[in-house]
Design a protein around this motif. Structure first.
Motif, PDB file in Angstrom:
ATOM      1  N   SER A 568     -79.213 -34.236 -18.856  1.00 12.98           N
ATOM      2  CA  SER A 568     -79.304 -33.018 -19.540  1.00 12.98           C
ATOM      3  C   SER A 568     -78.761 -31.913 -18.886  1.00 12.98           C
ATOM      4  CB  SER A 568     -80.804 -32.581 -19.955  1.00 12.98           C
ATOM      5  OG  SER A 568     -81.184 -33.914 -20.707  1.00 12.98           O
ATOM      6  N   THR A 569     -78.352 -31.030 -19.604  1.00  8.83           N
ATOM      7  CA  THR A 569     -77.843 -29.628 -19.184  1.00  8.83           C
ATOM      8  C   THR A 569     -78.833 -28.295 -19.310  1.00  8.83           C
ATOM      9  OG1 THR A 569     -76.644 -28.955 -21.083  1.00  8.83           O
ATOM     10  CG2 THR A 569     -75.533 -30.215 -19.238  1.00  8.83           C
ATOM     11  N   GLN A 570     -80.044 -28.775 -20.018  1.00 10.75           N
ATOM     12  CA  GLN A 570     -81.096 -27.825 -19.991  1.00 10.75           C
ATOM     13  C   GLN A 570     -82.250 -28.140 -19.664  1.00 10.75           C
ATOM     14  OE1 GLN A 570     -81.702 -25.253 -23.677  1.00 10.75           O
ATOM     15  NE2 GLN A 570     -83.498 -26.585 -24.113  1.00 10.75           N
ATOM     16  N   LYS A 571     -83.183 -27.604 -18.732  1.00 10.37           N
ATOM     17  CA  LYS A 571     -84.314 -28.069 -18.197  1.00 10.37           C
ATOM     18  C   LYS A 571     -85.305 -28.275 -18.932  1.00 10.37           C
ATOM     19  CE  LYS A 571     -83.371 -25.012 -13.896  1.00 10.37           C
ATOM     20  NZ  LYS A 571     -82.920 -26.102 -13.290  1.00 10.37           N
ATOM     21  N   SER A 572     -86.180 -29.155 -18.434  1.00 12.29           N
ATOM     22  CA  SER A 572     -87.272 -29.697 -19.508  1.00 12.29           C
ATOM     23  C   SER A 572     -88.417 -30.092 -18.497  1.00 12.29           C
ATOM     24  CB  SER A 572     -86.863 -30.943 -20.521  1.00 12.29           C
ATOM     25  OG  SER A 572     -86.333 -32.102 -19.547  1.00 12.29           O
ATOM     26  N   PHE A 573     -89.338 -30.729 -18.923  1.00  9.35           N
ATOM     27  CA  PHE A 573     -90.449 -31.401 -18.176  1.00  9.35           C
ATOM     28  C   PHE A 573     -91.396 -32.124 -19.326  1.00  9.35           C
ATOM     29  CE2 PHE A 573     -92.959 -27.307 -19.327  1.00  9.35           C
ATOM     30  CZ  PHE A 573     -94.183 -27.844 -19.688  1.00  9.35           C
ATOM     31  N   LYS A 574     -92.001 -33.186 -18.633  1.00 12.38           N
ATOM     32  CA  LYS A 574     -92.936 -33.822 -19.320  1.00 12.38           C
ATOM     33  C   LYS A 574     -94.120 -33.821 -18.437  1.00 12.38           C
ATOM     34  CE  LYS A 574     -93.060 -38.664 -18.864  1.00 12.38           C
ATOM     35  NZ  LYS A 574     -94.410 -38.908 -18.296  1.00 12.38           N
ATOM     36  N   TYR A 575     -95.419 -33.479 -19.044  1.00 10.31           N
ATOM     37  CA  TYR A 575     -96.811 -33.296 -18.335  1.00 10.31           C
ATOM     38  C   TYR A 575     -97.884 -34.089 -19.199  1.00 10.31           C
ATOM     39  CZ  TYR A 575    -100.873 -31.058 -16.397  1.00 10.31           C
ATOM     40  OH  TYR A 575    -102.041 -30.912 -15.664  1.00 10.31           O
ATOM     41  N   ASP A 576     -98.519 -35.089 -18.230  1.00  9.45           N
ATOM     42  CA  ASP A 576     -99.460 -35.727 -18.795  1.00  9.45           C
ATOM     43  C   ASP A 576    -100.989 -35.237 -18.296  1.00  9.45           C
ATOM     44  OD1 ASP A 576     -97.759 -37.475 -20.022  1.00  9.45           O
ATOM     45  OD2 ASP A 576     -97.596 -38.879 -18.171  1.00  9.45           O
ATOM     46  N   PHE A 577    -101.785 -34.964 -19.150  1.00 10.73           N
ATOM     47  CA  PHE A 577    -103.109 -34.294 -18.912  1.00 10.73           C
ATOM     48  C   PHE A 577    -104.119 -35.087 -18.281  1.00 10.73           C
ATOM     49  CE2 PHE A 577    -101.595 -31.264 -22.109  1.00 10.73           C
ATOM     50  CZ  PHE A 577    -101.827 -30.267 -21.768  1.00 10.73           C
TER      51      PHE A 577
END
Length: 635
Positions: A568-577
């Motif tokens: 990907s060329t745009q930043k992202s994140f996945k977060y699990d609670f």
């Protein structure tokens, strides 16, 4: 001007209030990805409206579609890109006609009269009056007919324009309008008029052994709906509007209620404009020809859609291109489905009991469904309790999309208990003599002794090794996921979802955005209230997720949660609670200064969030859900 903050609440999720939020940047998770794909619509000119009368841009050898290869990540992704310049002729878009040269057809309860030589009055096999149009020309129809039919049986090169000018028709044994033969038929809804067509619910009488007439309006050749009037269609027997070739709509208001499909076509559905309210038991919009290249697609340029269905809201057997419009899928099994799905604009809202958007191939797709539902312990070994075996019923004439039997048998209706998921176009297991079929790869059936579901280890999913769906029963009405509907096929590189622009909101019990191949976001604003069960994810792909622009907020369960890939060329994140957060609990992302990057209130329980936006930079952020908070580092 750069937008530094994004504040979203569920109150803002009504379509039209979430436009204008896009951006670009790099990413953090998952390596199976693909470079951005692009629809031909991105750089296309506006539709050509200079074609002369009779010039049909959609040549039958190409049907307005062309193949393209998009190479990335060392592989070639093949998709069929719809050519937006080849969708409508000038006459498709022009509902006008010369009244002085038109012939008239007048309906008067139990009789029909016609002027001119192009229309002949007769009777149907049941004795009801009918009129047969045998020549090219314009025919203005008005009045009320309690039982009868309009037939178009003209020459192969003839174009016929039917102007409905205040028509009410009912037919008890066939279509109200039957296009038997013509080059093309234009159904023009006269300005300011309301036209109502319906059947009675009786089984249609098939007079032609080569044709299964199964719609209130049924066309064996190309049919175009235009004008600015209103058409109401009630199909109590099966489908409302059926086109066996191309079906186009360039204007008008359509109120449709159908016992099966709302609008169905073999080769294509092409919509330039119109207002559509459809309530159907089967797909609201459906194409079916996936065997011939360049056919089986749906093209939506504009229009307003209010769709309620017990199956798919929009189903394209091959390609689906949405360039604009307001699409509200209020109720569906799967909201939008196609082999490739490209969204270049518009406002889309989807409520789905399974997947919100699903890119999956035709008859070779693997199954998600399986032995789901509710086994109540009354089955005496023949599995005739309340359970279901494998998802969505097969209602198509060919290449059906389910593995269960017809829903008229309530013991196998695919809807009892925790519905068994989509059967993936598989075949019904053989239950001859009440015996259970052999399970693939030595797998064992769950133990249903005494009507009890087997105990599952806390927090663990069923075994899905070797591509087999895990599967466990719903158990006494509890909504457990359905399990595996046959062999899970390999990921499909030709299945693609590409979102270039638009505003999308999805509320799905299955996967929110699901591609059996690639899923790429290049722009737009996307909100997903995803599944609460761990067998699905807010985002799901067979070959990788890529984000290159736009804003994505996808929440749901964490068991199958998937984030965007490193290409990907745009930043992202996945977060699990780590634990489930209640629906209605506000979700916030705060930067190192305590400034909110976004605020969003999911509509239902969630334990995972995937986020991407141009506002996301390298650094550490705080993710808050009510009183629960944690940190995430974006690189």
């Amino acid at each position: 001007m750069k937008k530094n903050r994004l504040y979203i609440t569920t109150a803002l999720l009504s379509m039209g209030l979430l436009t204008g939020l896009t951006g670009c940047g790099s990413n953090s998770e998952n390596t199976d990805a693909v470079e951005p794909l692009s629809s031909t619509a991105n750089n296309a000119k506006e539709l050509a409206e200079g074609a002369t009368e009779g010039e049909e841009i959609s040549d039958r050898s190409s049907k307005g579609s062309k193949s393209s290869d998009n190479t990335s990540s060392g592989s070639t992704v093949k998709t069929s890109a719809i050519d937006v310049d080849d969708q409508f002729s000038k006459r498709d878009l022009d509902p006008s006609y010369d009244a002085s040269e038109a012939e008239s057809i007048t309906l008067s309860e139990t009789a029909i009269t016609a002027s001119g030589s192009g229309a002949t009055v007769g009777n149907t096999s049941s004795g009801a009056p009918n009129v047969t149009i045998s020549k090219a020309g314009v025919y203005v129809v008005s009045g009320t007919l309690s039982a009868g039919q309009i037939v178009v049986d003209a020459g192969d090169d003839d174009k016929v324009q039917l102007v409905l000018s205040g028509v009410t028709m009912t037919n008890s044994d066939s279509a109200c309008i039957y296009v038997k033969n013509a080059d093309k038929v234009f159904v023009t809804l006269a300005d300011g008029t309301t036209n109502t067509l319906s059947d009675t619910g009786a089984e249609f009488v098939q007079e032609d052994e080569d044709t299964n007439v199964d719609g209130v309006i049924y066309a064996r050749d190309d049919i175009v709906f235009n004008g600015s009037g209103t058409l109401n269609v009630t199909a109590k027997t099966k489908h409302a509007i059926v086109g066996k070739d191309d079906l186009k709509v360039t204007g008008g208001t359509y109120n449709i209620t159908a016992a099966a499909k709302g609008i169905s076509a073999n080769d294509s559905i092409r919509i330039k404009a119109g207002t559509f309210t459809i309530d159907s038991e089967d797909d609201a919009l459906h194409t079916s020809n996936g065997d011939e290249e360049g056919r089986g697609y749906i093209y939506i340029e504009d229009g307003t859609f209010d769709l309620s269905t017990r199956d798919d809201g929009i189903h394209a057997e091959t390609d689906l291109l949405i360039r604009g419009g307001k699409i509200n899928v209020k109720e569906s099994y799967e909201g939008i489905e196609g082999y490739t799905i490209t969204v270049d604009g518009g406002e889309i809202s989807i409520v789905a009991s399974d997947d919100g958007m699903n890119a999956a191939g035709g008859s070779n797709s693997g199954g998600k469904g399986g032995f789901g539902g509710n086994f109540d312990g009354n089955s005496d070994g023949n599995f005739q309790g309340k359970g279901d075996f494998g998802g969505k019923k097969n209602t198509d004439d060919s290449n059906g999309s389910g593995a269960s039997t017809d829903e008229s048998d309530s013991s196998w209706d695919g809807r009892q208990g925790g519905r068994g998921g989509k059967g993936g176009r598989g075949q019904m297991p053989d239950f001859q003599n009440g015996e259970m079929p052999e399970m693939p790869n030595g797998r064992q059936m769950p133990d249903f002794q005494n009507g009890e579901r087997p105990e599952m280890p806390d927090g663990e999913m069923p075994d899905m090794q070797n591509g087999n769906g895990g599967g466990f029963p719903g158990g006494n009405g509890e909504n457990f996921p359905g399990g595996g509907g046959g062999m899970m096929m390999d990921a499909d590189e030709n299945a693609v979802i590409v979102i270039n622009d638009g505003t999308i909101y999805i509320n799905a019990n299955g996967d929110g955005l699901d591609s059996n191949g690639y899923l790429t976001v290049n722009g737009g604003v996307i909100y997903v209230d995803g599944p609460t069960n761990n067998g699905n994810g807010a985002l799901d792909s067979g070959l990788g997720l890529t984000v290159n622009g736009g804003t994505v907020i996808a929440v749901g369960s964490s068991g199958m949660a998937e984030g965007f890939g490193s290409s990907s060329t745009q930043k992202s994140f996945k977060y699990d609670f780590g634990s489930a957060q209640s629906g209605g609990t506000e979700l916030e992302l705060l930067d190192s200064t305590g400034t909110a990057i976004f605020k969003y209130t999911p509509s239902k329980q969630y334990s995972s969030v995937v986020f991407s936006s141009a506002d996301l930079k390298e650094g550490t952020y705080t993710v808050k859900a009510g009183s629960t908070e944690g940190s995430v580092t974006v690189k």
